[in-house]
Motif scaffolding. Structure first.
Motif, short mmCIF file in Angstrom:
data_model
loop_
_atom_site.label_atom_id
_atom_site.label_comp_id
_atom_site.label_asym_id
_atom_site.label_seq_id
_atom_site.Cartn_x
_atom_site.Cartn_y
_atom_site.Cartn_z
N PHE A 28 9.81 12.07 -11.71
CA PHE A 28 10.87 11.08 -11.90
C PHE A 28 10.47 9.92 -12.80
CE2 PHE A 28 12.07 12.91 -7.69
CZ PHE A 28 13.31 13.39 -8.05
N GLY A 29 9.20 9.55 -12.78
CA GLY A 29 8.77 8.37 -13.51
C GLY A 29 8.93 7.13 -12.65
N ALA A 30 7.95 6.23 -12.71
CA ALA A 30 7.96 5.03 -11.87
C ALA A 30 8.84 3.94 -12.47
CB ALA A 30 6.54 4.51 -11.69
N LYS A 31 9.48 3.16 -11.60
CA LYS A 31 10.30 2.04 -12.04
C LYS A 31 9.42 0.89 -12.54
CE LYS A 31 14.15 2.80 -8.81
NZ LYS A 31 14.89 2.23 -7.65
N TYR A 32 8.23 0.80 -12.00
CA TYR A 32 7.35 -0.31 -12.32
C TYR A 32 6.10 0.19 -13.04
CZ TYR A 32 10.32 -2.10 -8.59
OH TYR A 32 11.39 -2.43 -7.83
N THR A 33 5.38 -0.71 -13.64
CA THR A 33 4.14 -0.38 -14.33
C THR A 33 3.00 -1.24 -13.80
OG1 THR A 33 4.63 -1.98 -16.09
CG2 THR A 33 5.35 0.29 -16.44
N GLY A 34 1.78 -0.90 -14.22
CA GLY A 34 0.63 -1.72 -13.85
C GLY A 34 0.34 -1.75 -12.38
N ILE A 35 -0.01 -2.93 -11.87
CA ILE A 35 -0.45 -3.09 -10.50
C ILE A 35 0.63 -2.75 -9.50
CG2 ILE A 35 0.17 -5.53 -10.42
CD1 ILE A 35 -2.91 -3.84 -8.79
N LYS A 37 2.99 -0.44 -9.76
CA LYS A 37 3.08 1.02 -9.66
C LYS A 37 1.98 1.58 -8.77
CE LYS A 37 2.52 5.17 -12.51
NZ LYS A 37 2.34 5.70 -13.89
N TYR A 38 0.74 1.16 -9.01
CA TYR A 38 -0.38 1.70 -8.25
C TYR A 38 -0.42 1.17 -6.82
CZ TYR A 38 -1.93 3.39 -12.78
OH TYR A 38 -1.99 4.04 -13.99
N SER A 39 0.03 -0.06 -6.63
CA SER A 39 0.09 -0.62 -5.28
C SER A 39 1.10 0.14 -4.42
CB SER A 39 0.48 -2.10 -5.32
OG SER A 39 -0.51 -2.85 -5.99
N ALA A 40 2.26 0.45 -5.02
CA ALA A 40 3.28 1.22 -4.30
C ALA A 40 2.77 2.60 -3.95
CB ALA A 40 4.55 1.32 -5.16
N PHE A 41 2.05 3.22 -4.90
CA PHE A 41 1.52 4.57 -4.68
C PHE A 41 0.50 4.56 -3.55
CE2 PHE A 41 -1.21 8.19 -5.41
CZ PHE A 41 -0.34 9.19 -5.84
N VAL A 42 -0.46 3.64 -3.62
CA VAL A 42 -1.52 3.58 -2.61
C VAL A 42 -0.93 3.23 -1.24
CG1 VAL A 42 -3.58 2.33 -1.87
CG2 VAL A 42 -3.32 2.99 -4.27
N ALA A 43 -0.01 2.28 -1.21
CA ALA A 43 0.61 1.88 0.07
C ALA A 43 1.34 3.06 0.71
CB ALA A 43 1.57 0.72 -0.16
N THR A 44 2.03 3.84 -0.11
CA THR A 44 2.76 5.00 0.42
C THR A 44 1.80 6.08 0.91
OG1 THR A 44 4.53 4.55 -1.18
CG2 THR A 44 4.57 6.68 -0.08
N VAL A 45 0.68 6.27 0.21
CA VAL A 45 -0.33 7.22 0.67
C VAL A 45 -0.85 6.80 2.05
CG1 VAL A 45 -2.66 8.10 0.27
CG2 VAL A 45 -1.05 7.98 -1.63
N VAL A 46 -1.13 5.52 2.21
CA VAL A 46 -1.63 5.02 3.49
C VAL A 46 -0.60 5.21 4.59
CG1 VAL A 46 -2.35 2.95 4.74
CG2 VAL A 46 -3.18 3.35 2.42
N ILE A 47 0.66 4.87 4.29
CA ILE A 47 1.72 4.96 5.30
C ILE A 47 1.97 6.42 5.70
CG2 ILE A 47 4.20 4.64 5.68
CD1 ILE A 47 3.98 2.12 3.90
N THR A 48 2.08 7.30 4.71
CA THR A 48 2.34 8.71 5.02
C THR A 48 1.17 9.35 5.76
OG1 THR A 48 1.60 9.28 2.77
CG2 THR A 48 3.97 9.11 3.14
N THR A 49 -0.05 8.97 5.40
CA THR A 49 -1.23 9.51 6.08
C THR A 49 -1.28 9.03 7.53
OG1 THR A 49 -2.48 9.58 4.01
CG2 THR A 49 -3.74 9.65 6.05
N ALA A 50 -1.03 7.74 7.73
CA ALA A 50 -1.02 7.19 9.09
C ALA A 50 0.08 7.83 9.93
CB ALA A 50 -0.83 5.68 9.04
N PHE A 51 1.25 8.00 9.32
CA PHE A 51 2.38 8.61 10.03
C PHE A 51 2.06 10.05 10.41
CE2 PHE A 51 6.10 11.38 9.80
CZ PHE A 51 6.93 10.78 10.74
N THR A 52 1.56 10.83 9.45
CA THR A 52 1.26 12.24 9.70
C THR A 52 0.17 12.40 10.75
OG1 THR A 52 1.84 12.77 7.40
CG2 THR A 52 0.59 14.41 8.62
N SER A 53 -0.90 11.62 10.61
CA SER A 53 -2.02 11.72 11.55
C SER A 53 -1.61 11.31 12.96
CB SER A 53 -3.19 10.85 11.07
OG SER A 53 -3.62 11.24 9.79
N PHE A 54 -0.87 10.20 13.06
CA PHE A 54 -0.47 9.68 14.36
C PHE A 54 0.49 10.63 15.06
CE2 PHE A 54 2.66 7.20 16.85
CZ PHE A 54 1.81 6.70 17.83
N LEU A 55 1.52 11.07 14.34
CA LEU A 55 2.55 11.91 14.96
C LEU A 55 2.01 13.28 15.30
CD1 LEU A 55 5.41 11.07 15.62
CD2 LEU A 55 6.23 12.37 13.67
#
Length: 238
Positions: A28-35, A37-55
């Protein structure tokens, strides 16, 4: 589960989520660039990993619930940080999760033919070397599969109507539903008689939905083909 097993499972989950989010972001391409973009990516990785592991720990037998929750998180990530329409976001999120499930089923089933442990034993013994090998192979295959999808779609961009997006989303959702049921049965997970009937019914229902939608799309394509032929003949006669 020992510390090593826990770390291995978490690392595998992180790799899995990174691959899927990379696929969606690249498509799709990111709406944002730079920090941002990467902050959103990393935050989502953390959230999805925590959600998957916990559930998965508190509800180890609730594959449908865990999968549905993960897909919702993917859709939210797409809506907040990526370009594209809602229908596209739903379809690609379902495709990504379906690809993950199909790869998991294939790798675990094939592993029983080449390794000492059965698929059910490999899944149950998270500290075994076979389990680690399976995790590595499945992530590599998932990355290759999603990369291939990206490569093909970049060369063949297609505009679909909303009803076509819905139809394709339903096909992949039905495939995912059937895959989850087959996954549970294939791994020999203990099921009561009522649950066996439920999973068998869901698998059959998924296959029926796929066939109905495939027939609908075939009829639609055939009708559009006839209309195009009529237009060609009308143009020639003019």
């Amino acid at each position: 589960m020992g510390l090593l097993s826990t770390v291995t499972e978490i690392i595998a989950t992180i790799c899995e989520n990174v691959i899927i989010l990379w696929f969606l972001t690249s498509f799709f391409g990111a709406k944002y660039t730079g920090i941002k973009k990467y902050s959103a990516f990393v935050a989502t990785v953390v959230i999805t990993t925590a959600f998957t592991s916990f559930l998965s720990n508190i509800l180890p037998d609730k594959f449908l619930l865990c999968t549905a929750g993960f897909i919702i998180l993917l859709i939210l990530y797409c809506r907040l940080f990526l370009h594209g329409t809602l229908l596209c976001h739903i379809l690609l999120s379902v495709i990504a999760e379906t690809s993950l499930m199909l790869v998991a089923i294939s790798i675990y089933t094939l592993s029983g033919n080449f390794m000492s442990q059965s698929p059910a034993e490999a899944v149950g013994d998270s500290s075994s070397s076979q389990r680690i090998v399976i995790l590595i192979i499945s992530k590599v295959v998932l990355f290759g599969l999603l990369g291939l999808i990206l490569r093909l779609t970049r060369k063949n961009k297609t505009e679909l109507h909303s009803n076509e997006w819905i139809a394709f989303s339903a096909v992949f959702a039905a495939t995912l539903l059937s895959g989850i049921c087959i996954y549970k049965i294939e791994l020999g997970i203990k099921l009561g008689s009522a649950n066996k009937i439920l999973f068998f019914t869901l698998t059959v229902a998924g296959l029926i939905i796929i066939n109905i939608i495939s027939f609908y799309m075939l009829v639609r394509i055939s009708r559009e083909h006839k209309e195009n032929i009529k237009k060609i003949h009308a143009t020639r006669s003019d």
